[in-house]
Motif scaffolding. Structure first.
Motif, short mmCIF file in Angstrom:
data_model
loop_
_atom_site.label_atom_id
_atom_site.label_comp_id
_atom_site.label_asym_id
_atom_site.label_seq_id
_atom_site.Cartn_x
_atom_site.Cartn_y
_atom_site.Cartn_z
N ILE A 41 -54.32 52.65 37.82
CA ILE A 41 -55.27 53.75 37.55
C ILE A 41 -55.89 54.23 38.86
O ILE A 41 -56.00 55.44 39.11
N TYR A 42 -56.30 53.29 39.69
CA TYR A 42 -56.95 53.66 40.96
C TYR A 42 -55.98 54.39 41.88
O TYR A 42 -56.32 55.41 42.49
N THR A 43 -54.76 53.88 41.97
CA THR A 43 -53.77 54.49 42.87
C THR A 43 -53.44 55.92 42.45
O THR A 43 -53.33 56.81 43.29
N ARG A 44 -53.30 56.13 41.15
CA ARG A 44 -52.96 57.47 40.66
C ARG A 44 -54.15 58.43 40.77
O ARG A 44 -53.99 59.60 41.16
N SER A 45 -55.34 57.94 40.46
CA SER A 45 -56.51 58.83 40.52
C SER A 45 -56.86 59.20 41.96
O SER A 45 -57.32 60.32 42.22
N MET A 46 -56.62 58.29 42.89
CA MET A 46 -56.92 58.57 44.29
C MET A 46 -55.72 59.16 45.03
O MET A 46 -55.81 59.46 46.22
N LYS A 47 -54.58 59.31 44.31
CA LYS A 47 -53.37 59.89 44.90
C LYS A 47 -52.98 59.16 46.19
O LYS A 47 -52.72 59.78 47.23
N ARG A 48 -52.96 57.83 46.10
CA ARG A 48 -52.60 57.01 47.25
C ARG A 48 -51.13 57.18 47.56
O ARG A 48 -50.26 56.83 46.75
N SER A 49 -50.80 57.69 48.73
CA SER A 49 -49.41 57.92 49.10
C SER A 49 -48.65 56.62 49.34
O SER A 49 -47.43 56.58 49.24
N ASP A 50 -49.38 55.52 49.64
CA ASP A 50 -48.71 54.24 49.91
C ASP A 50 -48.58 53.39 48.66
O ASP A 50 -48.17 52.23 48.73
N GLY A 51 -48.95 53.95 47.49
CA GLY A 51 -48.84 53.18 46.26
C GLY A 51 -49.91 52.14 46.09
O GLY A 51 -49.82 51.30 45.19
N ASP A 88 -52.24 47.60 49.42
CA ASP A 88 -53.28 46.61 49.69
C ASP A 88 -53.91 46.12 48.39
O ASP A 88 -54.24 44.92 48.26
N LEU A 89 -54.06 47.00 47.41
CA LEU A 89 -54.62 46.59 46.12
C LEU A 89 -53.66 45.66 45.38
O LEU A 89 -54.09 44.66 44.79
N ALA A 90 -52.38 45.99 45.43
CA ALA A 90 -51.39 45.13 44.76
C ALA A 90 -51.34 43.74 45.39
O ALA A 90 -51.26 42.73 44.68
N GLN A 91 -51.42 43.69 46.72
CA GLN A 91 -51.43 42.39 47.39
C GLN A 91 -52.65 41.57 47.00
O GLN A 91 -52.57 40.35 46.81
N ALA A 92 -53.80 42.25 46.86
CA ALA A 92 -55.01 41.53 46.47
C ALA A 92 -54.88 40.98 45.05
O ALA A 92 -55.29 39.84 44.79
N VAL A 93 -54.30 41.76 44.14
CA VAL A 93 -54.14 41.29 42.76
C VAL A 93 -53.20 40.08 42.73
O VAL A 93 -53.48 39.07 42.06
#
Length: 608
Positions: free
Chosen positions: A21-31, A34-39
């Protein structure tokens, strides 16, 4: 990410949903890597930690197990800190990424346990590590780097000229079998035939048994001792006669960064040939800054005067300005682009020997060992062979700061002027204004301002004795007091009396710049260079002194000092010089009933 790979699969899935949700709402170009690694990292830690607090990882939920998960977050953060050390930012980045996802869930209104909600709204327990900001190179170091880089460029151009001459004489060694002729080896490199497998059966195994002409191609000391031996060094040495390597391009990188105050190292490194457009007035560069998500075009103009002499055998005109350097860089890499047409059109295109034993072209990253900026400083090509007298750390970002500093010295303006078009003022203040030179300039500005204030504070009225007053209109006496004869006549006639003392020129007040009558008289007369005090003014001055002492009892000491302290000191100096006349002035006040008439504005402004 597959939540089923973790024992706390439901918890991992909830966090993974927040990541998406965060990646899509913030339109993160790198997917949101860093968030995925933290999870992943937290789910791995939770699998091991939750059983120790009596919770089955499979039962863990964000909406139910707040206390246990808060404890898990704390333990995970401590474990990251112990593993990575105090000088690493990785613990802060990972924990902050996890808290960002939890805070997003809280703000969206989804169910979250109360303890976990409070933890999500709090910062990470350990802040990120803040390293000491880099300082710029001194001007002397800048000149050392510039001169060494220019010497390296000249050496490269001379080497490529020699390679071009050998290439013109060489023949295909496969035709006559002569693999011992340097010109033929250069021709083989140009034809992309020069490989370890091709040379190994044609040259002796020991480099000492090679023909002297071939051995001369290997790197050697001044006394002729070979520094590197073997085919793995011969192939890049032959290729270096035709193509620049990463170490060679480092000199262009240094000179361009020293000449382009508005370009970062990554912007320069990412340039392609289509990003350059040469015009009649110079060169236009299209630069991309990924961090700022910005694309801009800058024009670097050609100098109007005649240019310095340079490499006549190349397209470059020998100039050391930005357009001249780019022309020279394109010239020395022209043969590389011709021989390796499949290579991407990077501006910094270098030829290196790959692990397979062949020469290949690719972008110069300046990262491998031996090709870094620090390696270049330790042994610059074309120089004296020794390390440069440059202070550590050897970081190429300091070149940009040095260029910014040179610009600051040249402009000498405010922070907003020095920030330029490529920075916000706050960015300049945080990342550039801390440098040594900026501090020196700031110190000079402060000293100048303080000197100006002290000069104004040290200015006192001119005291004219009774004898000098009687002869005031004589040119010699007037000149000694800093007055003209006309001013002296007006003073004697009382036409310049400002109510407390005389003023030599009420229209030239140091307290205003509009040539209008002074607006602060008589409040500031005792602190003005235009004031002229006659001994007949002593009764007024004594009454002002008494008024100031009355104010001392009425006002708080800091306020009294700010409003009246300097004038009290100036009056004390006058009374000291005329000590023998003070008693008579006191009697005159009593006998003649002298009064001090202060303007109403002066009383209301200063006495409250």
């Amino acid at each position: 990410m597959d939540p089923a790979k973790f024992r706390c699969g439901t918890l991992a899935a909830q966090l993974a949903d927040e990541w998406l949700i965060y990646t899509r709402s913030m339109k993160r170009s790198d997917g949101g890597a860093d968030l995925a690694q933290a999870v992943r990292a937290f789910a791995t830690y939770a699998d091991e930690h939750l059983p120790t607090v009596g919770l089955d990882p499979a039962e863990a939920r964000l909406e139910r197990h707040g206390a246990e998960l808060v404890e898990a977050i704390h333990g995970w953060e401590q474990e990251l800190r112990d593993r990575h050390g105090l000088r690493s930012n990785r613990p802060y980045v990972k924990v902050n990424s996890l808290l960002t996802l939890l805070e997003q869930r809280v703000q969206r209104g989804d169910s979250v346990a109360e303890a976990l909600r409070l933890r999500a709204l709090a910062p990470a327990a350990y802040p990120g590590y803040t390293s000491e900001p880099l300082d710029e190179y001194s001007n002397a170091e800048r000149i050392v780097l510039r001169d060494a880089a220019r010497a390296a460029v000249r050496a490269l151009e001379a080497r490529l000229v020699r390679g071009s001459e050998l290439l013109a004489r060489g023949v295909d060694p496969r035709a006559d079998g002569d693999w011992h002729e340097p010109a033929n080896l250069v021709g083989a490199a140009h034809s992309r035939l020069l490989t370890t497998g091709l040379l190994k059966p044609r040259l002796p195994e020991s480099a000492e048994k090679w023909p002297s002409e071939v051995k001369a191609l290997l790197p050697a000391a001044e006394d002729g001792t070979l520094l590197k031996r073997g085919l793995r060094y011969l192939i890049p040495a032959v290729g270096a006669l035709l193509f620049p390597a990463e170490t060679d391009l480092q000199a262009f990188r240094i000179l361009l960064l020293l000449g382009m105050s508005d370009t970062t190292p990554e912007e320069l490194h990412d340039l392609h040939l289509p990003d350059l457009e040469f015009t009649d007035g110079g060169v236009r560069l299209v630069q991309r800054k990924d961090r700022a998500e910005r694309i801009r075009a800058d024009l670097h103009a050609d100098p109007e005067e005649d240019q310095a002499a340079g490499a006549v055998d190349f397209l470059g005109d020998g100039a050391w300005d930005v357009p001249g350097l780019l022309r020279r860089l394109l010239a020395v890499t022209a043969l590389t682009r011709e021989v390796f047409p499949e290579a991407e059109p990077w501006l910094f295109l270098a030829v290196e020997r790959r692990w397979s034993g062949v020469l290949d072209a690719g972008v110069a990253t300046f990262l491998p060992s031996g090709r870094r900026f620090s390696d270049w400083i330790g042994d610059p090509p074309g120089g004296t062979g020794g390390p440069l007298a440059v202070s550590a750390p050897y970081d190429v970002r300091r070149l940009r700061k040095t260029t910014k500093t040179v610009r600051a010295v040249a402009l000498g303006g405010t922070v907003s002027d020095l920030a330029g078009d490529d920075h916000h003022v706050e960015v300049y203040r945080n990342h550039y204004a801390h440098g040594t030179t900026a501090h020196v300039l700031a110190g000079r500005a402060i000293n100048k301002a303080q000197r100006w204030v002290f000069e104004r504070l040290s200015e006192r009225p001119v005291l004219v004795t009774s004898e000098a007053e009687a002869r005031l209109e004589e040119p010699e006496v007037a000149a000694d007091l800093g007055l003209s004869v006309e001013e002296a006549k007006l003073l004697r006639a009382g036409e310049l009396d400002m109510g407390l003392v005389n003023c030599r020129n009420p229209h030239s007040s140091p307290h205003r710049r509009d040539n209008k009558v002074c607006h602060v008289a008589p409040a500031m007369c005792m602190l003005c260079r235009n004031a002229v005090v006659f001994t007949s003014h002593l009764p007024r001055l004594l009454l002002l002194s008494d008024h100031i002492e009355t104010m001392r009892a009425r006002l708080a000491p800091p306020r009294w000092q700010a409003l009246w302290g300097r004038q009290a000191a100036a009056l004390a100096e006058v009374f000291e010089e005329c000590a023998e006349l003070v008693p008579a002035a006191r009697r005159e006040i009593v006998e003649l009933g002298v009064r001090l008439d202060l303007p109403l504005g002066l009383r209301t402004e200063y006495d409250r």
